[in-house]
Design a protein around this motif. Structure first.
Motif, mmCIF file in Angstrom:
data_model
loop_
_atom_site.group_PDB
_atom_site.id
_atom_site.type_symbol
_atom_site.label_atom_id
_atom_site.label_comp_id
_atom_site.label_asym_id
_atom_site.label_seq_id
_atom_site.Cartn_x
_atom_site.Cartn_y
_atom_site.Cartn_z
ATOM 1 N N TRP A 84 0.358 -0.267 -5.755
ATOM 2 C CA TRP A 84 -0.245 -0.088 -4.440
ATOM 3 C C TRP A 84 -1.552 0.683 -4.510
ATOM 4 O O TRP A 84 -2.526 0.352 -3.845
ATOM 5 C CB TRP A 84 0.739 0.614 -3.512
ATOM 6 C CG TRP A 84 0.243 0.756 -2.104
ATOM 7 C CD1 TRP A 84 -0.051 1.900 -1.436
ATOM 8 C CD2 TRP A 84 -0.045 -0.312 -1.192
ATOM 9 N NE1 TRP A 84 -0.494 1.631 -0.169
ATOM 10 C CE2 TRP A 84 -0.501 0.266 0.010
ATOM 11 C CE3 TRP A 84 0.044 -1.702 -1.280
ATOM 12 C CZ2 TRP A 84 -0.867 -0.490 1.111
ATOM 13 C CZ3 TRP A 84 -0.326 -2.456 -0.184
ATOM 14 C CH2 TRP A 84 -0.773 -1.853 0.996
ATOM 15 N N VAL A 86 -5.267 -0.481 -3.134
ATOM 16 C CA VAL A 86 -6.081 0.313 -2.211
ATOM 17 C C VAL A 86 -7.433 0.646 -2.834
ATOM 18 O O VAL A 86 -8.482 0.521 -2.186
ATOM 19 C CB VAL A 86 -5.332 1.601 -1.813
ATOM 20 C CG1 VAL A 86 -6.253 2.535 -1.027
ATOM 21 C CG2 VAL A 86 -4.093 1.263 -0.994
ATOM 22 N N THR A 120 -6.224 2.769 11.403
ATOM 23 C CA THR A 120 -5.437 1.929 10.496
ATOM 24 C C THR A 120 -6.140 1.772 9.159
ATOM 25 O O THR A 120 -5.516 1.876 8.093
ATOM 26 C CB THR A 120 -5.186 0.544 11.126
ATOM 27 O OG1 THR A 120 -4.379 0.699 12.288
ATOM 28 C CG2 THR A 120 -4.475 -0.380 10.147
ATOM 29 N N SER A 153 -5.863 5.084 7.323
ATOM 30 C CA SER A 153 -4.516 5.284 6.780
ATOM 31 C C SER A 153 -4.291 4.424 5.544
ATOM 32 O O SER A 153 -3.700 4.867 4.552
ATOM 33 C CB SER A 153 -3.463 4.950 7.840
ATOM 34 O OG SER A 153 -3.550 5.831 8.938
ATOM 35 N N PHE A 154 -4.776 3.184 5.607
ATOM 36 C CA PHE A 154 -4.658 2.288 4.456
ATOM 37 C C PHE A 154 -5.370 2.876 3.242
ATOM 38 O O PHE A 154 -4.823 2.901 2.131
ATOM 39 C CB PHE A 154 -5.242 0.919 4.808
ATOM 40 C CG PHE A 154 -5.413 0.001 3.629
ATOM 41 C CD1 PHE A 154 -4.320 -0.647 3.074
ATOM 42 C CD2 PHE A 154 -6.668 -0.202 3.068
ATOM 43 C CE1 PHE A 154 -4.477 -1.491 1.971
ATOM 44 C CE2 PHE A 154 -6.833 -1.037 1.975
ATOM 45 C CZ PHE A 154 -5.736 -1.683 1.425
ATOM 46 N N GLU A 155 -6.587 3.375 3.452
ATOM 47 C CA GLU A 155 -7.357 3.905 2.332
ATOM 48 C C GLU A 155 -6.811 5.233 1.827
ATOM 49 O O GLU A 155 -7.122 5.644 0.708
ATOM 50 C CB GLU A 155 -8.834 4.026 2.724
ATOM 51 C CG GLU A 155 -9.491 2.674 2.974
ATOM 52 C CD GLU A 155 -11.004 2.736 3.054
ATOM 53 O OE1 GLU A 155 -11.559 3.862 3.079
ATOM 54 O OE2 GLU A 155 -11.637 1.662 3.087
ATOM 55 N N THR A 202 1.964 3.892 3.037
ATOM 56 C CA THR A 202 2.749 2.671 2.816
ATOM 57 C C THR A 202 3.564 2.260 4.037
ATOM 58 O O THR A 202 4.311 1.289 3.976
ATOM 59 C CB THR A 202 3.707 2.865 1.624
ATOM 60 O OG1 THR A 202 4.549 3.999 1.883
ATOM 61 C CG2 THR A 202 2.928 3.087 0.336
ATOM 62 N N LEU A 229 2.327 1.225 6.951
ATOM 63 C CA LEU A 229 1.572 0.357 7.855
ATOM 64 C C LEU A 229 2.269 -0.990 8.016
ATOM 65 O O LEU A 229 2.961 -1.454 7.109
ATOM 66 C CB LEU A 229 0.159 0.130 7.317
ATOM 67 C CG LEU A 229 -0.740 1.365 7.199
ATOM 68 C CD1 LEU A 229 -2.037 0.994 6.497
ATOM 69 C CD2 LEU A 229 -1.022 1.947 8.568
ATOM 70 N N ARG A 233 -1.100 -5.984 9.304
ATOM 71 C CA ARG A 233 -2.369 -5.258 9.392
ATOM 72 C C ARG A 233 -2.983 -5.052 8.008
ATOM 73 O O ARG A 233 -4.205 -5.099 7.843
ATOM 74 C CB ARG A 233 -2.154 -3.922 10.105
ATOM 75 C CG ARG A 233 -1.781 -4.101 11.570
ATOM 76 C CD ARG A 233 -1.652 -2.792 12.302
ATOM 77 N NE ARG A 233 -1.296 -3.026 13.699
ATOM 78 C CZ ARG A 233 -1.137 -2.069 14.596
ATOM 79 N NH1 ARG A 233 -1.300 -0.802 14.249
ATOM 80 N NH2 ARG A 233 -0.816 -2.371 15.839
ATOM 81 N N VAL A 234 -2.135 -4.819 7.028
ATOM 82 C CA VAL A 234 -2.629 -4.710 5.654
ATOM 83 C C VAL A 234 -3.248 -6.036 5.220
ATOM 84 O O VAL A 234 -4.330 -6.074 4.621
ATOM 85 C CB VAL A 234 -1.487 -4.310 4.699
ATOM 86 C CG1 VAL A 234 -1.961 -4.375 3.241
ATOM 87 C CG2 VAL A 234 -0.980 -2.913 5.033
ATOM 88 N N ILE A 283 -6.705 -6.521 6.656
ATOM 89 C CA ILE A 283 -7.719 -5.740 5.943
ATOM 90 C C ILE A 283 -8.092 -6.422 4.632
ATOM 91 O O ILE A 283 -9.276 -6.598 4.314
ATOM 92 C CB ILE A 283 -7.211 -4.308 5.686
ATOM 93 C CG1 ILE A 283 -7.073 -3.551 7.007
ATOM 94 C CG2 ILE A 283 -8.150 -3.560 4.741
ATOM 95 C CD1 ILE A 283 -6.377 -2.210 6.885
#
Length: 323
Positions: A8, A12, A39, A42-44, A48, A50, A54-55, A58
């Motif tokens: 993961w 990222v 969002t 948070s992803f960056e 985990t 999310l 939505r991931v 992106i």
């Protein structure tokens, strides 16, 4: 344990690297992907929890995920066109209006059941069709301004090319479009509402513009099909995407007298919507109002569940040229 473990942090890190390589801020990436800035943040940060979709949005916006589709499908054509625009826009200064920082609309179509004569003849035929019909869903400029990419056999036009610091003063005048040899068309356009001298960009969404644009694209696709020998059963696949919607208020901006149609404020609660319809030439010619209304329902629902009146759709279509 899965046979295909995902690193993961590596995913990222690659996404962050790609975003910076493309010259996007987190806010710009959020607009393109149709998610919120928190969002993306948070992803960056490597969270985990999310939502998976939505991931995917992106990663898709960064070209790191491609939804399954046939190699020659409209979806694949649209995906490549988006990536091309992102490549071109990355050459502009960060705050340049041609980057369409507050969002944009995209329309694309494919026609089944016709044989096209090649890009150069197709381009002239579409220009003539636009001139004769009065319909102009996108501007087809002089030949020298719309060029063919030899490696892809795609004709494209970008209004900001050569004008990075000159003529493009707002997002509404920064069109990008592509046309391929099969007659598939893609158009990306900033919102007229965000134009220079109007209300604060990113705050309003015009009530009637999507009606006219959708009807124009359907009619233009049907006219193209007829031009190249298609009958009433020739298929038309139309898609659209609207981004940067969240926080905008629905307003009859281009036609102020229609404000009576909105008895209360309707604000968008999500940033993006994707629209899709498969129909045929005969249906466009006989039932344009119903097709347009059906296509746009998911868009207007984003504005606190607003229901688009059929009478309003019919009235807007009657005002189109040669209707």
């Amino acid at each position: 344990m899965t046979d295909f473990p995902i690193d993961w942090r590596a995913v990222v890190d690659e996404a962050i690297r790609r975003r910076k390589e493309e010259g996007f801020t987190q806010r710009q990436l959020a607009l393109i992907a149709g998610v919120s800035v928190p969002t993306v943040n948070s992803f960056e940060q490597g969270e985990t929890g999310l939502q998976f979709e939505r991931v995917i949005l992106i990663l898709e916006a960064l070209g790191l995920f491609l939804r399954p589709s046939a190699p020659d499908s409209l979806g694949a054509f649209v995906h490549k066109a988006r990536r091309r625009w992102e490549e071109l826009a990355s050459s502009l200064p960060e705050n340049h209006p041609a980057r369409q920082p507050f969002g944009h609309s995209e329309y694309a179509y494919a026609i089944q059941g016709i044989r096209t004569p090649g890009l150069r003849v197709l381009r002239k035929a579409l220009a003539d069709l636009s001139s004769h019909s009065g319909l102009a869903p996108f501007w087809i400029p002089p030949r020298r301004e719309a060029h063919i990419e030899p490696e892809t056999d795609i004709m494209e036009y970008w209004a900001a090319e050569g004008n990075a610091n000159q003529h493009i003063l707002d997002a509404a005048n920064s069109d990008f479009w592509q046309l391929d040899g099969e007659g598939q068309v893609y158009l990306q356009r900033g919102y007229q509402e965000d134009g220079r001298g109007n209300l604060e960009p990113g705050t309003i969404f015009d009530l009637t513009s999507p009606i006219r644009r959708t009807a124009e694209f359907l009619l233009f696709a049907a006219g193209t099909a007829r031009l190249f020998g298609g009958d009433s059963k020739a298929g038309i696949h139309l898609t659209a995407r609207y981004t940067g919607l969240e926080g905008r208020t629905l307003l009859s901006w281009t036609q102020p007298l229609l404000r009576i149609a909105l008895e209360q404020h309707h604000r968008a609660r999500t940033s993006r919507v994707d629209l899709d319809i498969v129909t045929d030439v005969g249906a466009v010619e006989s039932d344009l109002v119903s097709l347009t209304e059906t296509f746009l329902v998911p868009l207007y629902e984003r504005f606190d569940g607003y229901r688009l009146p059929t009478d309003l759709v019919a009235a807007q279509i009657r005002e189109l040229p040669n209707r």
